[in-house]
Enzyme design. Structure first.
Site, PDB file in Angstrom:
ATOM      1  N   HIS A 174      35.158  45.976  43.530  1.00  0.00           N
ATOM      2  CA  HIS A 174      36.337  46.276  42.721  1.00  0.00           C
ATOM      3  C   HIS A 174      35.955  46.131  41.254  1.00  0.00           C
ATOM      4  CE1 HIS A 174      40.373  45.570  40.986  1.00  0.00           C
ATOM      5  NE2 HIS A 174      40.872  46.103  42.088  1.00  0.00           N
ATOM      6  N   ASP A 218      34.495  37.460  45.972  1.00  0.00           N
ATOM      7  CA  ASP A 218      35.804  38.053  45.724  1.00  0.00           C
ATOM      8  C   ASP A 218      36.545  38.053  47.062  1.00  0.00           C
ATOM      9  OD1 ASP A 218      38.008  39.702  45.456  1.00  0.00           O
ATOM     10  OD2 ASP A 218      36.939  41.337  44.481  1.00  0.00           O
ATOM     11  N   GLN A 233      40.728  40.507  49.361  1.00  0.00           N
ATOM     12  CA  GLN A 233      41.100  41.236  50.569  1.00  0.00           C
ATOM     13  C   GLN A 233      40.815  40.456  51.852  1.00  0.00           C
ATOM     14  OE1 GLN A 233      42.769  44.017  50.521  1.00  0.00           O
ATOM     15  NE2 GLN A 233      42.624  44.373  48.314  1.00  0.00           N
ATOM     16  N   LYS A 278      48.741  39.278  47.421  1.00  0.00           N
ATOM     17  CA  LYS A 278      48.248  40.041  48.565  1.00  0.00           C
ATOM     18  C   LYS A 278      48.409  39.281  49.876  1.00  0.00           C
ATOM     19  CE  LYS A 278      44.719  42.383  45.733  1.00  0.00           C
ATOM     20  NZ  LYS A 278      45.283  43.740  45.686  1.00  0.00           N
ATOM     21  N   CYS A 312      40.422  51.312  41.958  1.00  0.00           N
ATOM     22  CA  CYS A 312      39.647  50.417  41.084  1.00  0.00           C
ATOM     23  C   CYS A 312      38.228  50.242  41.606  1.00  0.00           C
ATOM     24  CB  CYS A 312      40.333  49.063  40.939  1.00  0.00           C
ATOM     25  SG  CYS A 312      41.907  49.132  40.077  1.00  0.00           S
TER      26      CYS A 312
END
Length: 409
Positions: free
Chosen positions: A121, A198, A201, A224, A364
């Site tokens: 991302h 990261d 997700q 999220k 993104c």
């Protein structure tokens, strides 16, 4: 888990869009919020809205207990050793930028290497570009296999003794790839590098154990994972955080302020300058309670089933290109796709007319779009409140989209 019962706890889903029942398939961008989270936020503002840490009055004490109680919930959620390792931020982007600005700019010099991948991302690319420009370090990209996965052999070839930082997303927001973070972290550490993850997700969809992964930093966002917007988490190993300098300065994060010199509070507060995101943190705590009551393992298994069902149904549509691994067991609960000769924005527009919300654009991830040789894609992403019926409606909508543009052209 019973997705139909869970769905009833999300009031926003009980509505019509363009005269059709809403089918929300954009949870990778932001998830919807369940009643317990909404009620928790409402209760904070109605009953004990106050600043934290500073006041000795009752409301201040209750707010502080709620805020720091949420930090402990996060600690347990990711199995950090201590709440000193849990910093509240504005979200994944701020968390990664904090590591880049504080650790990266201080510890890297010319000749050092930063390793990321083509699937990242933008929030896990641009901060490292800036570190490289500031320090003279070299930014290197892990190659991807044909299906978008990362090969550990490629990791071993790319990560060298000059590598100081490896920063990889645990789950791709485009390809649905689930990366072998634990194994990549081991390779990074063998070469003297730190591992940044990261988790935007992954945290909403699977159980994360930072001690088992042995990552040095982990970033994720509340919005999220059924929580409020504007609040996120930076986990960092204490040994790193203690040596890092804050990147924001002002109230709340100080110990002593003189005319020309100041000192900082201990961890984690030295990284939380100003009035913190109190309601957001308390709301995140409520979201964690909600998810853990259902079970992260249950959620992950259910989403694998949805992904498998979606892959099967969507693959049967002529002219459909699906990106990422073909085996549903290798991917998270999302499907990114294109229909031949139809722009993804047009796909999303037609689906919206059917009450179906999907994402369209570069997500993104422009370097990944270039790698895929496309300018944009459409994406349907699933969460614990989605059902196979939602996917059936998506497939029906995609067939209508294809037929509509076939007739037009």
């Amino acid at each position: 888990m019973n997705a139909r019962e869970i769905r009833q706890m999300f009031p926003i889903l009980d509505q019509e869009v363009n005269g059709k029942p809403l089918v929300y398939l954009d949870s990778s961008a932001t998830s919807q919020k369940p009643v317990p989270v909404i009620e928790t936020l409402d209760k904070y503002y109605r009953e004990y809205n106050s600043n934290v840490h500073r006041g000795v009055h009752t409301l201040g004490t209750r707010a502080t207990d709620g805020y720091e109680g949420a930090r402990e919930k996060v600690r347990k959620f990711i199995n950090a050793k201590s709440t000193e390792e849990v910093i509240f931020t504005r979200g994944t982007t701020t968390s990664i930028n904090t590591v880049a600005a504080s650790f990266g700019r201080t510890n890297l010099t010319e000749g050092d290497e930063i390793v990321i991948s083509y699937m990242e991302h933008h929030s896990n690319i641009i901060p490292w570009q800036q570190v490289a420009k500031h320090t003279g370090a070299t930014l290197k990209y892990l190659p991807l296999q044909e299906d978008g996965t990362i090969s550990l052999e490629d990791v071993r070839e790319t990560v060298t003794a000059d590598t100081k930082i490896v920063s990889i997303m645990q789950v791709s927001n485009v390809l649905g790839v689930m990366n072998p973070i634990k194994e990549i972290a081991k390779i990074a550490h063998e070469n003297g590098a730190i591992m940044v993850v990261d988790g935007a997700q992954s945290a909403p969809h699977m159980k994360i154990d930072v001690q088992d992964l042995d990552c040095d930093f982990l970033a994720f966002s509340a919005h999220k994972m059924c929580g409020p917007t504007g609040i996120g988490v930076l986990y960092g190993k204490k040994k790193h955080l203690e040596k890092m300098e804050p990147v924001e300065f002002g109230g709340e994060m100080i110990d002593f302020v003189g005319l020309y010199e100041s000192t900082w509070k201990e961890l984690p507060w030295k990284f939380e300058g100003g009035t913190p995101i109190i309601a957001g943190a308390i709301g995140l705590g409520a979201a964690i309670d909600f998810l853990e009551q259902i079970g992260l393992e249950e959620i992950e298994a259910y989403e694998h089933k949805l992904a498998a069902y979606a892959m099967e149904k969507m693959s049967a549509i002529d002219g459909m290109t699906i990106y990422g691994p073909k085996e549903a067991s290798k991917r998270a609960g999302l499907v990114t796709f294109n229909i031949d000769d139809v722009h993804p924005h047009d796909v999303a527009t037609v689906l919206d007319a059917e009450g179906i919300a999907v994402r369209a654009g570069h997500h993104c991830a422009q370097p990944l779009m270039k790698w895929l040789k496309v300018s944009a894609t459409a994406r349907a992403s699933f969460y614990l409140y989605n059902t196979e019926e939602d996917i059936d409606k998506l497939v029906s909508g995609l067939v209508k989209t294809k037929e509509y543009f076939s007739d037009v052209f």
